[in-house]
Design a protein around this motif. Sequence first.
Motif, PDB file in Angstrom:
ATOM      1  N   TYR A  53       0.813  -1.206   0.000  1.00 31.61           N
ATOM      2  CA  TYR A  53       0.000   0.000   0.000  1.00 31.61           C
ATOM      3  C   TYR A  53       0.860   1.275   0.000  1.00 31.61           C
ATOM      4  CZ  TYR A  53      -4.473  -2.412   0.864  1.00 31.61           C
ATOM      5  OH  TYR A  53      -5.612  -3.174   0.766  1.00 31.61           O
ATOM      6  N   ALA A  54       2.068   1.191   0.543  1.00 27.22           N
ATOM      7  CA  ALA A  54       2.956   2.364   0.561  1.00 27.22           C
ATOM      8  C   ALA A  54       3.445   2.736  -0.827  1.00 27.22           C
ATOM      9  CB  ALA A  54       4.149   2.095   1.477  1.00 27.22           C
ATOM     10  N   ASP A  55       3.470   1.757  -1.730  1.00 27.75           N
ATOM     11  CA  ASP A  55       3.802   2.030  -3.132  1.00 27.75           C
ATOM     12  C   ASP A  55       5.147   2.754  -3.266  1.00 27.75           C
ATOM     13  OD1 ASP A  55       3.290   1.870  -5.853  1.00 27.75           O
ATOM     14  OD2 ASP A  55       2.220   3.782  -5.925  1.00 27.75           O
TER      15      ASP A  55
ATOM     16  N   ALA B 171       7.294   7.564   0.994  1.00 27.21           N
ATOM     17  CA  ALA B 171       6.156   6.950   1.676  1.00 27.21           C
ATOM     18  C   ALA B 171       6.437   6.895   3.169  1.00 27.21           C
ATOM     19  CB  ALA B 171       5.896   5.548   1.132  1.00 27.21           C
TER      20      ALA B 171
ATOM     21  N   THR C 190       2.881   8.855  -0.256  1.00 27.93           N
ATOM     22  CA  THR C 190       1.831   7.939   0.195  1.00 27.93           C
ATOM     23  C   THR C 190       2.014   7.595   1.666  1.00 27.93           C
ATOM     24  OG1 THR C 190       1.671   6.963  -2.017  1.00 27.93           O
ATOM     25  CG2 THR C 190       0.766   5.676  -0.187  1.00 27.93           C
TER      26      THR C 190
ATOM     27  N   SER D 269       0.828   4.748   4.307  1.00 33.90           N
ATOM     28  CA  SER D 269       0.217   3.445   4.494  1.00 33.90           C
ATOM     29  C   SER D 269      -0.015   3.270   5.987  1.00 33.90           C
ATOM     30  CB  SER D 269       1.127   2.341   3.950  1.00 33.90           C
ATOM     31  OG  SER D 269       0.621   1.057   4.246  1.00 33.90           O
TER      32      SER D 269
ATOM     33  N   ILE E 107      -1.361  14.069  -0.673  1.00 34.14           N
ATOM     34  CA  ILE E 107      -0.961  12.796  -0.079  1.00 34.14           C
ATOM     35  C   ILE E 107      -1.996  11.723  -0.400  1.00 34.14           C
ATOM     36  CG2 ILE E 107      -0.656  11.595   2.139  1.00 34.14           C
ATOM     37  CD1 ILE E 107       0.475  14.263   3.212  1.00 34.14           C
ATOM     38  N   GLN E 108      -1.514  10.557  -0.783  1.00 36.85           N
ATOM     39  CA  GLN E 108      -2.367   9.383  -0.916  1.00 36.85           C
ATOM     40  C   GLN E 108      -2.359   8.630   0.419  1.00 36.85           C
ATOM     41  OE1 GLN E 108      -2.016   7.278  -4.880  1.00 36.85           O
ATOM     42  NE2 GLN E 108      -0.080   8.385  -4.862  1.00 36.85           N
ATOM     43  N   LEU E 109      -3.526   8.173   0.832  1.00 42.95           N
ATOM     44  CA  LEU E 109      -3.657   7.490   2.123  1.00 42.95           C
ATOM     45  C   LEU E 109      -4.355   6.157   1.905  1.00 42.95           C
ATOM     46  CD1 LEU E 109      -3.508   7.486   5.247  1.00 42.95           C
ATOM     47  CD2 LEU E 109      -5.669   8.757   5.257  1.00 42.95           C
ATOM     48  N   ARG E 110      -3.679   5.062   2.327  1.00 39.69           N
ATOM     49  CA  ARG E 110      -4.275   3.728   2.247  1.00 39.69           C
ATOM     50  C   ARG E 110      -4.200   3.083   3.621  1.00 39.69           C
ATOM     51  NH1 ARG E 110      -3.241   0.063  -2.866  1.00 39.69           N
ATOM     52  NH2 ARG E 110      -5.277  -0.658  -2.108  1.00 39.69           N
TER      53      ARG E 110
END
Length: 396
Positions: A173-175, A251, A308, A310, A332-335
């Motif tokens: 998920y951190a990509d 990330a 990102t 995670s 920011i992308q958040l998973r």
Amino acid sequence: MRALTWHGQRDVRVDTVPDPGIVDPTDVIVRVTSTGICGSDLHLYELFGPFLDPGDILGHEPMGIVEEVGPEVRTLAPGDRVVVPFNISCGTCWMCAQGLHSQCETTQVKEYGMGASLFGYTKLYGQVPGGQAEFLRVPFGDTLPVKVPDDAPDQRYLYLSDVLPTAWQAVAYADVPPGGSVTVLGLGPIGDMAARVALHRGAGKVIGVDLVPERLFRAQDRGVLTLDLAEIGKDVGDRIRDLTDGRGTDAVIEAVGMEAHGAPLTKAAQRLTGMLPDTLGKKLMTRAGVDSMAAFHTAVDAVRRGGTISLVGVYGGSVDPVPMLTLFDKQIQLRMGQANVRRWVDDILPLLGDDDPLGVDDFATHVLPLEDAPQAYKTFQAKQDGMIKTVLTPGP
């Protein structure tokens, strides 16, 4: 059988309880040979009393030997050696087909609006008896347990139940781009393994942050650049930017969650909630619960713009203050989410050979009999005796 049972805040006991039996025709009964203590078990030890009943059996990281199978089980037989994933997934519903086993539609706990049931983890997740016991009833015998070879030590495969897939998903998920950088906040079992997985999968720089010396030394030995939170205090983001050309890492894996330090008032409120009568405590946790957000805010600060986060650390609040403006401004992308254990098993199994690239054979710091579980919980909660990962061994 003997099993570790919950009796109240910081009160767990090894009791004699009835043996489990076959209930559904696809069930199997597993004689547990090894079972881990997870950091999220401490949430039950400290906080989740309103969703537990005295006598609930804890634990969700078991493996063992199949003792009995239901009449409709076709792929397992008595004597087979299996690992049991912590989320209870049927393997055949729409969600499982998408690789979202933690959202299994067959076992979702709809009473509380939650995802798939979990072994040994409160009414919120089905109140299913757990694996810190001599025997465990496991549903979906043909699709849930993971059959493993008979000739390797337990610890090589035990972590397929939780630690390995949770860490693997955190990194996925951190990509992290090839040769890129990642910060791991919290070097407990999941953060430690996530750092190892990130390095194995090609991260060029892995920075680990913690305040427990034994955790920091252990990560250093695996090639992680460590920062001691006890020394740098609130300057984590600045130190990480100093190490990444002023940007922050590509990330951040947040492996701390609601156990974050630095918020004594929040911690006191959490403990108070765990001590309240069930009806009041449930309402407070599900409608007004607030976690310590220190680790999450650190993640938002430390990740580079366009990076990102995670989130693998467990949170329990419902009105946590999230810095939406900063998340938006930094793009920011958040998973986040529970690990989809069965989704990742085939990716991980090839790494459990004799070369042991992730260091699973000596990952446990303590191996103890089940009868020592109450003291082990106390030691683990206090971060004493160098305890990072404990494995319990039920039976003789």
